[in-house]
Design a protein around this motif. Structure first.
Motif, PDB file in Angstrom:
ATOM      1  N   LEU A  54      11.775   0.913   3.263  1.00 41.47           N
ATOM      2  CA  LEU A  54      13.378   1.190   2.927  1.00 41.47           C
ATOM      3  C   LEU A  54      14.451   0.409   3.760  1.00 41.47           C
ATOM      4  O   LEU A  54      15.483  -0.245   2.896  1.00 41.47           O
ATOM      5  CB  LEU A  54      13.729   2.899   3.180  1.00 41.47           C
ATOM      6  N   PHE A  55      14.566  -0.027   4.902  1.00 42.41           N
ATOM      7  CA  PHE A  55      15.297  -0.872   5.642  1.00 42.41           C
ATOM      8  C   PHE A  55      15.125  -2.346   5.151  1.00 42.41           C
ATOM      9  O   PHE A  55      16.153  -3.066   5.839  1.00 42.41           O
ATOM     10  CB  PHE A  55      14.969  -0.638   7.103  1.00 42.41           C
ATOM     11  N   ALA A  98      19.135   0.208  -2.328  1.00 51.83           N
ATOM     12  CA  ALA A  98      17.876   0.739  -3.077  1.00 51.83           C
ATOM     13  C   ALA A  98      17.307   1.659  -2.273  1.00 51.83           C
ATOM     14  O   ALA A  98      17.253   1.637  -1.207  1.00 51.83           O
ATOM     15  CB  ALA A  98      17.277  -0.514  -3.345  1.00 51.83           C
ATOM     16  N   ILE A  99      16.342   2.474  -2.892  1.00 58.67           N
ATOM     17  CA  ILE A  99      15.634   3.442  -2.306  1.00 58.67           C
ATOM     18  C   ILE A  99      14.062   3.280  -2.424  1.00 58.67           C
ATOM     19  O   ILE A  99      13.214   3.681  -1.948  1.00 58.67           O
ATOM     20  CB  ILE A  99      15.793   5.039  -2.679  1.00 58.67           C
ATOM     21  N   GLY A 100      13.820   1.953  -2.822  1.00 57.72           N
ATOM     22  CA  GLY A 100      12.192   1.616  -2.981  1.00 57.72           C
ATOM     23  C   GLY A 100      12.279   0.442  -3.790  1.00 57.72           C
ATOM     24  O   GLY A 100      13.279  -0.079  -4.629  1.00 57.72           O
ATOM     25  N   ASN A 155      14.366   0.023  -7.177  1.00 60.25           N
ATOM     26  CA  ASN A 155      14.692   1.528  -7.503  1.00 60.25           C
ATOM     27  C   ASN A 155      16.075   1.899  -6.847  1.00 60.25           C
ATOM     28  O   ASN A 155      15.920   2.140  -5.722  1.00 60.25           O
ATOM     29  CB  ASN A 155      13.545   2.500  -7.189  1.00 60.25           C
ATOM     30  N   LEU A 156      17.082   1.971  -7.487  1.00 60.56           N
ATOM     31  CA  LEU A 156      18.315   2.281  -7.133  1.00 60.56           C
ATOM     32  C   LEU A 156      18.863   3.607  -6.796  1.00 60.56           C
ATOM     33  O   LEU A 156      19.796   4.075  -6.327  1.00 60.56           O
ATOM     34  CB  LEU A 156      19.393   1.691  -7.973  1.00 60.56           C
ATOM     35  N   GLY A 157      17.908   4.499  -7.184  1.00 62.54           N
ATOM     36  CA  GLY A 157      18.039   6.229  -7.402  1.00 62.54           C
ATOM     37  C   GLY A 157      19.325   6.514  -7.833  1.00 62.54           C
ATOM     38  O   GLY A 157      19.489   5.907  -8.886  1.00 62.54           O
ATOM     39  N   GLN A 158      19.952   7.085  -7.137  1.00 57.71           N
ATOM     40  CA  GLN A 158      21.458   7.621  -7.783  1.00 57.71           C
ATOM     41  C   GLN A 158      22.593   6.944  -7.120  1.00 57.71           C
ATOM     42  O   GLN A 158      23.753   6.888  -6.979  1.00 57.71           O
ATOM     43  CB  GLN A 158      21.843   9.031  -7.631  1.00 57.71           C
ATOM     44  N   ILE A 204      17.340   1.467 -12.133  1.00 56.12           N
ATOM     45  CA  ILE A 204      16.603   0.390 -11.904  1.00 56.12           C
ATOM     46  C   ILE A 204      17.202  -0.890 -12.135  1.00 56.12           C
ATOM     47  O   ILE A 204      17.832  -0.641 -13.172  1.00 56.12           O
ATOM     48  CB  ILE A 204      15.148   0.598 -12.784  1.00 56.12           C
ATOM     49  N   CYS A 205      17.151  -1.669 -11.319  1.00 53.51           N
ATOM     50  CA  CYS A 205      17.444  -3.202 -11.622  1.00 53.51           C
ATOM     51  C   CYS A 205      16.167  -4.051 -11.248  1.00 53.51           C
ATOM     52  O   CYS A 205      15.506  -3.875 -10.153  1.00 53.51           O
ATOM     53  CB  CYS A 205      18.555  -3.471 -11.005  1.00 53.51           C
ATOM     54  N   THR A 206      16.136  -5.061 -12.105  1.00 49.82           N
ATOM     55  CA  THR A 206      14.922  -6.169 -12.101  1.00 49.82           C
ATOM     56  C   THR A 206      15.285  -7.389 -12.266  1.00 49.82           C
ATOM     57  O   THR A 206      16.013  -7.769 -13.162  1.00 49.82           O
ATOM     58  CB  THR A 206      13.849  -5.526 -12.864  1.00 49.82           C
TER      59      THR A 206
END
Lengths: 478, 478
Positions: free
Chosen positions: A205-206, A212-214, A235-238, A261-263
């Protein structure tokens, strides 16, 4: 054309063992890019190099379209007011911004460093109810970062060219996570086209993209033992939806924020192709992305020239009918010079046709990847499709072998240091704590536990010895 | 997807007779672009509109590649030092510049307004001898101009997107002029793909691109009687070569400056397609560039739904085998709503399949261009290829007729004014003098003798009555 203009530069002066110099010289010698343009971190794409890159792009276009990810285009200018919507993101990119003013106005914009602040205000406009979701879009575009680190063409540029970004919004976390895995599947296919075997890791996470959350990230092992990050799925979560107010009404009328999600990735794909596959003689291009898959070189003198040229032309046409991208080299240069030129450019297969071949109704084939020569009857030209396929597979296998053989499992920091000194990659258990992560980072400037394996296995942390359920990879990073 | 998000906007409120409003609303209603992005003159290309534009681009890529014009890419940032090399060019573009600084540095760059200052310093590096010529390249890229005039999406933007520029350098003037004619030939083909009949004119010297010694320009007649410039082919002579030091040694070893041509156009092609072909019900897209050429709409109820959907799918597959781009609309909406939606989007051909068609083994075809309905036996589906071809031809003919019927030959300024008041175009003899040119311009704000015909015919100047060998076209211009 440009090939001639840069005659002074199209000789390779050093071998691949001096990787950094080799990389720098081959970009110009093989007509990939010309960095003599007077903007640091800005390059001119030459026709040949751009052709390879566009072949990779064409493939991602096909993949994304097939998955219902819609192509769009957003302006390059991003209002500062959009940037400020997510202070975490802005903190990460503000110092690297290119600031823009129009005419006599004050500075109101920056050039897009990433897509979020340009795209998400529009997402807010477009998304109202669950029926508007999923929203799946992408664009191919330049991104701009005022890098203070040393720039390296295609690896760390200030104008990051031929860069794609997929952004998707979903009504549930599960659907978003499924989408991320789908992006991973697409990326695996792009890697196959490039005949490259990357390492895919998870970031703690860090270490994730701001907010992002992952994330999944891809890394390539470079010839100097360093690893290069090459594409990420975040994974940007909310988090971003909350910052930009991207809300939807679900089927019960309740409002919720979208899961996103951004890629993204771009020209580093080509940087990896060049670096991993090339050798002392130049590029080696995977046939799937090579602008020229076969080059035909006549061996001729004044007397037999016409006859041999005619044969060359008829074989070219036959190969084109098989769907092969062919070029002939009819210049008045020695055959040796021609071999040299096309080897630098990494054309996967060379065909030589001389007077003796004419008599025997055969041609000489020379593979660029393993240098194997083979005489082939003219009646068997169809086999060339299969040979190109074998070149592609061989390159992928080599890349995979090199990566695997570089990874050494170690269970203490001493051994890890020894492995790193040999320009190898260490595979270690890690307890998940930021402090142990930092201790590995402290081994040497540039060294990093750059990510953890997607599989979970039990062991003892290489730093603190505590129970661990993850293992990761340590190397020098770019 | 986006279609839904903008439900509030996808209704056409005014007819085409109120052209300016009609144009503005249709861009969003038909999913072409969304101008709600907070940068004046910067638009978001929506997937459908971008698809049409990329179909046009794909065609110019094919044409240029076939003519040996090599694709490259140059940085968007242009150092001010490059701009200053041609003071005439710089004077023309300085006031419209977007100024850029990186990080804490001072302003050193502008965003490219045109290609010359980015490309020509590289031309100087690449060109040494006549063997390096001709050098023929192009790129597709955004251009940036801080327009002070009113912006209009796709017509006058500050970020000019999907814009191509061809730049060529030659060893003789004759070769350069031949190249310009070749560009004209290519452009004629692009116009055909767009089913548009433009007016091609010559610009007098004092109206040319800064530094140019001659140019062809294309104009479209818009529904409001104004003409819109749409692409130009500029003969730069040796002017730019002298400014940028683009010299070559000819075969006797003597140095000379290169002769250069630059040619460019972009999204205005789509602006013209939308404006010329559209009607009160929405877009009408030429099949050659339509992302969806045929839409199939089932007329069903709960009982026969499965059976009809199956038929729809089988017809879709059959059409796809013929190389046709097909989409089905299986939404739970009324048929009327669907007709309305796809008419706005300008899909060239609609197929309706209902229970009666199932029985008769036929389908109902409805052409978007002339609204003609036709029942077709399922066994005759192959004819649809030809029908699409007819739609394309019909649109081109209409465009040609409209243009021709708008042109009125006049021999004095009074009559010219009357013609202009009727939103028609005047065709006049002109002596070639700047003062007579200016007198026509003085008729009214926006009125212009925007160019002369490529043919030379003798007559008397509409202003001064002197002998004249040229005739030109007068209209309100954008």
């Amino acid at each position: 054309m440009v090939k001639k203009d840069i005659k002074q530069a199209n000789e390779l002066m050093v071998g691949k063992s001096r990787f950094s110099e080799w990389y720098s010289q081959i970009l110009l010698a093989a007509d990939i890019i010309d960095k003599r343009y007077s903007v640091k971190g800005g390059n001119v794409w030459l026709n040949y190099g751009y052709g390879v890159m566009l072949n990779i792009k064409k493939y991602w276009d096909e993949l994304f379209h097939a998955e219902g990810i819609k192509e769009m285009y957003f302006p390059l200018l991003v209002p500062i007011s959009y940037c400020e919507k997510n202070e975490k993101w802005w903190k990460g990119f503000k110092n690297q911004a290119f600031w823009v003013r129009g005419g006599a106005e004050k500075e109101e914009y920056i050039l897009r460093p990433t897509g979020e602040p340009a795209m998400y205000p529009m997402f807010k406009t477009w998304i109202r109810t669950f029926g508007d979701l999923p929203l799946k879009i992408y664009e191919t575009v330049s991104s701009f970062r005022y890098e203070t680190k040393q720039t390296r063409p295609l690896i760390r540029d200030r104008e990051i060219t031929v860069w794609h970004e997929i952004h998707t919004a979903h009504s549930t976390q599960e659907e978003a996570e499924k989408e991320a895995l789908n992006h991973k599947k697409m990326y695996d296919k792009i890697w196959e086209k490039c005949a490259l075997s990357p390492l895919v890791v998870r970031k703690p996470l860090f270490e994730c993209f701001p907010g992002a959350i992952g994330s999944f990230e891809y890394y390539n092992l470079m010839p100097n033992g360093k690893v290069m990050e090459n594409g990420s799925i975040n994974n940007l979560g909310q988090a971003y939806a909350k910052k930009f107010g991207i809300k939807f009404k679900n089927n019960t009328g309740k409002e919720d924020f979208a899961w996103m999600i951004c890629t993204g990735n771009g020209a580093r794909l080509l940087a990896a192709v060049i670096s991993v596959h090339g050798d002392d003689n130049g590029l080696i291009l995977p046939p799937e992305i090579a602008p020229i898959q076969v080059v035909i070189i006549p061996i001729f003198n004044k007397k037999n020239k016409n006859k041999i040229f005619k044969k060359v032309d008829s074989i070219k046409k036959e190969l084109e009918k098989l769907g092969i991208r062919v070029q002939t080299d009819l210049r008045d240069e020695s055959a040796g010079k021609k071999f040299y030129d096309w080897e630098i450019k990494g054309v996967p297969l060379r065909i030589e046709i001389g007077p003796r071949d004419m008599v025997k109704k055969s041609v000489m084939l020379v593979r660029r990847d393993n240098k194997v020569k083979k005489i082939m009857k003219e009646t068997q030209l169809k086999q060339i499709v299969k040979i190109l396929d074998n070149v592609q597979k061989n390159l992928l296998e080599n890349s995979n072998k090199e990566l695997r053989s570089s990874i050494t499992k170690v269970d203490n920091l001493k051994k890890l240091e020894t492995v790193l000194k040999k320009n190898k990659m260490g595979k270690v258990f890690w307890c998940g704590s930021e402090s142990c992560w930092d201790k590995i980072k402290a081994i040497e400037e540039g060294v990093e536990l750059f990510g953890t394996d997607l599989k979970s296995v039990k062991g003892k942390c290489v730093v603190c010895g505590k129970d661990s359920e993850e293992f990761g990879y340590v190397a020098n990073t770019y």
